[in-house]
Design a protein around this motif. Sequence first.
Motif, PDB file in Angstrom:
ATOM      1  N   LEU A 165       1.755   7.352   2.970  1.00  0.00           N
ATOM      2  CA  LEU A 165       0.420   7.262   2.388  1.00  0.00           C
ATOM      3  C   LEU A 165       0.370   7.750   0.958  1.00  0.00           C
ATOM      4  O   LEU A 165      -0.099   7.037   0.059  1.00  0.00           O
ATOM      5  N   ASP A 166       0.831   8.969   0.706  1.00  0.00           N
ATOM      6  CA  ASP A 166       0.729   9.488  -0.660  1.00  0.00           C
ATOM      7  C   ASP A 166       1.607   8.707  -1.627  1.00  0.00           C
ATOM      8  O   ASP A 166       1.237   8.494  -2.784  1.00  0.00           O
ATOM      9  N   SER A 167       2.761   8.226  -1.154  1.00  0.00           N
ATOM     10  CA  SER A 167       3.614   7.420  -2.026  1.00  0.00           C
ATOM     11  C   SER A 167       2.925   6.121  -2.413  1.00  0.00           C
ATOM     12  O   SER A 167       2.917   5.724  -3.590  1.00  0.00           O
ATOM     13  N   ALA A 168       2.342   5.443  -1.425  1.00  0.00           N
ATOM     14  CA  ALA A 168       1.667   4.170  -1.706  1.00  0.00           C
ATOM     15  C   ALA A 168       0.453   4.371  -2.610  1.00  0.00           C
ATOM     16  O   ALA A 168       0.232   3.603  -3.554  1.00  0.00           O
ATOM     17  N   LEU A 169      -0.339   5.400  -2.330  1.00  0.00           N
ATOM     18  CA  LEU A 169      -1.530   5.665  -3.141  1.00  0.00           C
ATOM     19  C   LEU A 169      -1.176   5.937  -4.594  1.00  0.00           C
ATOM     20  O   LEU A 169      -1.793   5.390  -5.511  1.00  0.00           O
ATOM     21  N   CYS A 170      -0.199   6.795  -4.802  1.00  0.00           N
ATOM     22  CA  CYS A 170       0.107   7.216  -6.168  1.00  0.00           C
ATOM     23  C   CYS A 170       0.898   6.163  -6.924  1.00  0.00           C
ATOM     24  O   CYS A 170       0.911   6.174  -8.164  1.00  0.00           O
ATOM     25  N   MET A 171       1.539   5.249  -6.221  1.00  0.00           N
ATOM     26  CA  MET A 171       2.220   4.156  -6.902  1.00  0.00           C
ATOM     27  C   MET A 171       1.220   3.163  -7.471  1.00  0.00           C
ATOM     28  O   MET A 171       1.462   2.541  -8.511  1.00  0.00           O
ATOM     29  N   ASP A 172       0.097   3.009  -6.798  1.00  0.00           N
ATOM     30  CA  ASP A 172      -0.944   2.074  -7.248  1.00  0.00           C
ATOM     31  C   ASP A 172      -2.010   2.871  -7.991  1.00  0.00           C
ATOM     32  O   ASP A 172      -2.864   3.522  -7.390  1.00  0.00           O
ATOM     33  N   LYS A 173      -1.963   2.821  -9.324  1.00  0.00           N
ATOM     34  CA  LYS A 173      -2.831   3.681 -10.130  1.00  0.00           C
ATOM     35  C   LYS A 173      -4.314   3.388  -9.900  1.00  0.00           C
ATOM     36  O   LYS A 173      -5.166   4.268 -10.062  1.00  0.00           O
ATOM     37  N   HIS A 174      -4.655   2.150  -9.535  1.00  0.00           N
ATOM     38  CA  HIS A 174      -6.046   1.799  -9.261  1.00  0.00           C
ATOM     39  C   HIS A 174      -6.576   2.604  -8.072  1.00  0.00           C
ATOM     40  O   HIS A 174      -7.613   3.281  -8.165  1.00  0.00           O
ATOM     41  N   PHE A 175      -5.866   2.545  -6.951  1.00  0.00           N
ATOM     42  CA  PHE A 175      -6.336   3.249  -5.760  1.00  0.00           C
ATOM     43  C   PHE A 175      -6.180   4.755  -5.895  1.00  0.00           C
ATOM     44  O   PHE A 175      -6.981   5.518  -5.343  1.00  0.00           O
ATOM     45  N   MET A 176      -5.170   5.198  -6.630  1.00  0.00           N
ATOM     46  CA  MET A 176      -5.031   6.630  -6.891  1.00  0.00           C
ATOM     47  C   MET A 176      -6.277   7.161  -7.598  1.00  0.00           C
ATOM     48  O   MET A 176      -6.828   8.210  -7.235  1.00  0.00           O
ATOM     49  N   LYS A 177      -6.757   6.433  -8.617  1.00  0.00           N
ATOM     50  CA  LYS A 177      -7.938   6.869  -9.341  1.00  0.00           C
ATOM     51  C   LYS A 177      -9.168   6.885  -8.439  1.00  0.00           C
ATOM     52  O   LYS A 177     -10.010   7.795  -8.537  1.00  0.00           O
ATOM     53  N   ILE A 178      -9.299   5.896  -7.579  1.00  0.00           N
ATOM     54  CA  ILE A 178     -10.446   5.852  -6.672  1.00  0.00           C
ATOM     55  C   ILE A 178     -10.450   7.074  -5.760  1.00  0.00           C
ATOM     56  O   ILE A 178     -11.490   7.723  -5.557  1.00  0.00           O
ATOM     57  N   VAL A 179      -9.284   7.417  -5.205  1.00  0.00           N
ATOM     58  CA  VAL A 179      -9.195   8.572  -4.303  1.00  0.00           C
ATOM     59  C   VAL A 179      -9.470   9.866  -5.059  1.00  0.00           C
ATOM     60  O   VAL A 179     -10.213  10.738  -4.577  1.00  0.00           O
ATOM     61  N   LEU A 180      -8.890  10.024  -6.241  1.00  0.00           N
ATOM     62  CA  LEU A 180      -9.126  11.236  -7.020  1.00  0.00           C
ATOM     63  C   LEU A 180     -10.593  11.365  -7.408  1.00  0.00           C
ATOM     64  O   LEU A 180     -11.190  12.447  -7.311  1.00  0.00           O
ATOM     65  N   GLN A 181     -11.185  10.267  -7.843  1.00  0.00           N
ATOM     66  CA  GLN A 181     -12.592  10.285  -8.230  1.00  0.00           C
ATOM     67  C   GLN A 181     -13.479  10.679  -7.056  1.00  0.00           C
ATOM     68  O   GLN A 181     -14.431  11.469  -7.211  1.00  0.00           O
ATOM     69  N   ALA A 182     -13.161  10.161  -5.871  1.00  0.00           N
ATOM     70  CA  ALA A 182     -13.939  10.497  -4.678  1.00  0.00           C
ATOM     71  C   ALA A 182     -13.819  11.971  -4.310  1.00  0.00           C
ATOM     72  O   ALA A 182     -14.736  12.552  -3.717  1.00  0.00           O
ATOM     73  N   ALA A 183     -12.690  12.590  -4.692  1.00  0.00           N
ATOM     74  CA  ALA A 183     -12.478  14.007  -4.406  1.00  0.00           C
ATOM     75  C   ALA A 183     -13.017  14.903  -5.514  1.00  0.00           C
ATOM     76  O   ALA A 183     -12.826  16.123  -5.475  1.00  0.00           O
ATOM     77  N   GLY A 184     -13.680  14.309  -6.516  1.00  0.00           N
ATOM     78  CA  GLY A 184     -14.249  15.091  -7.603  1.00  0.00           C
ATOM     79  C   GLY A 184     -13.253  15.488  -8.667  1.00  0.00           C
ATOM     80  O   GLY A 184     -13.519  16.399  -9.466  1.00  0.00           O
TER      81      GLY A 184
END
Length: 362
Positions: A135-154
């Motif tokens: 999960l974390d590898s896939a999320l952080c490889m895709d900068k679009h979804f990484m930003k969405i997750v980080l933004q949702a976490a404040g």
Amino acid sequence: MDRPAVAVLFGGRSSEHSISSATAGGVLRAIDRDRYRVIPVGITREGVFVLEDDDPGKFALDAQRLPEVIDNGSRILWPEVGDRTLRVRRADGEIDELGDLDVVLPILHGVHGEDGTIQGFFDTLEIPYAGGGVLDSALCMDKHFMKIVLQAAGVPVAPWVTVSRRRWESDPEGVRADAAALGEPMFVKPARAGSSVGVSKVHDASEFAGAMDLAFAEDDKVLIESAIVGREVEVAILEGRRTDGPRASLPGEIVLTTREFYDFEGKYLGGDGADVVCPADMSDAEIAAVQELGVRAFEAVGGRGLARVDFFLTADGLYVNELNTMPGFTPISMFPKCWIASGLTYPELIAELIDTALERVA
């Protein structure tokens, strides 16, 4: 007690093949042979797993000749579920047993290595491995979804627009309008690539199309980001051992002099104009803020093993640029340098990753 057998896995099919191979040179040179039995496994650019020579010098980083994994005719035969015996079929067809495999240390960068795919492969075979999970590898490889997750976490991130190849080809003026709203200069980068491959800094509209073409040569999804003005600060994160939470190193800083941004040449080929400084010259309060936000970002993406968190430190505060779940790991890279400045040696850092993986299985 028998030494745990560690397969050091490197190379791979991505554009960062040579950087992974160079990292292997540093790891093979530094890993504690008294603690671990080392099995070097290379992946060719075509995706073939081969048994490599245990020769760190073969994979030294040379700007004139970047190292790579060449098909030597051998084939690694991974254990089946319930078995831990690693085998190799030699070029002459003979099959040899390499003994029981305890853990894999994947030092792969980019797609087919840092994106969750190799992690899923080893999960399926029930082979323990160090570093990030699926999960974390896939999320952080895709900068679009990484930003969405980080933004949702404040977690603050730079404003951005994500563009597909199809939209760029069918609606270039609409893309240009969205990009213009971000202001100039801006960065254009592939959504799923690393080591600054395919990244451009765009100063005005005349440079935009070329930057998009360069990024689309690496990926069919591209990010356009506002250029944040601030210090480029990075912190290294390690997963907690046993019941401890993640911990952060002292921050480092990329100091640009004549280089526009920290590109591939500056990172790996000894190009002038960018210096890696660790620890960074920061106040205690700034250090604490970077470390706290680095851990928050790591936990937001379900981080496991390790990550390097990259920030912009501005007058308005901190912005997270990205997380790398397998950051540059050569002895001169920021991730090891930050931990060395924090009290860990390079061999101890390698051991930390391996032992954390072994403890997770236990």
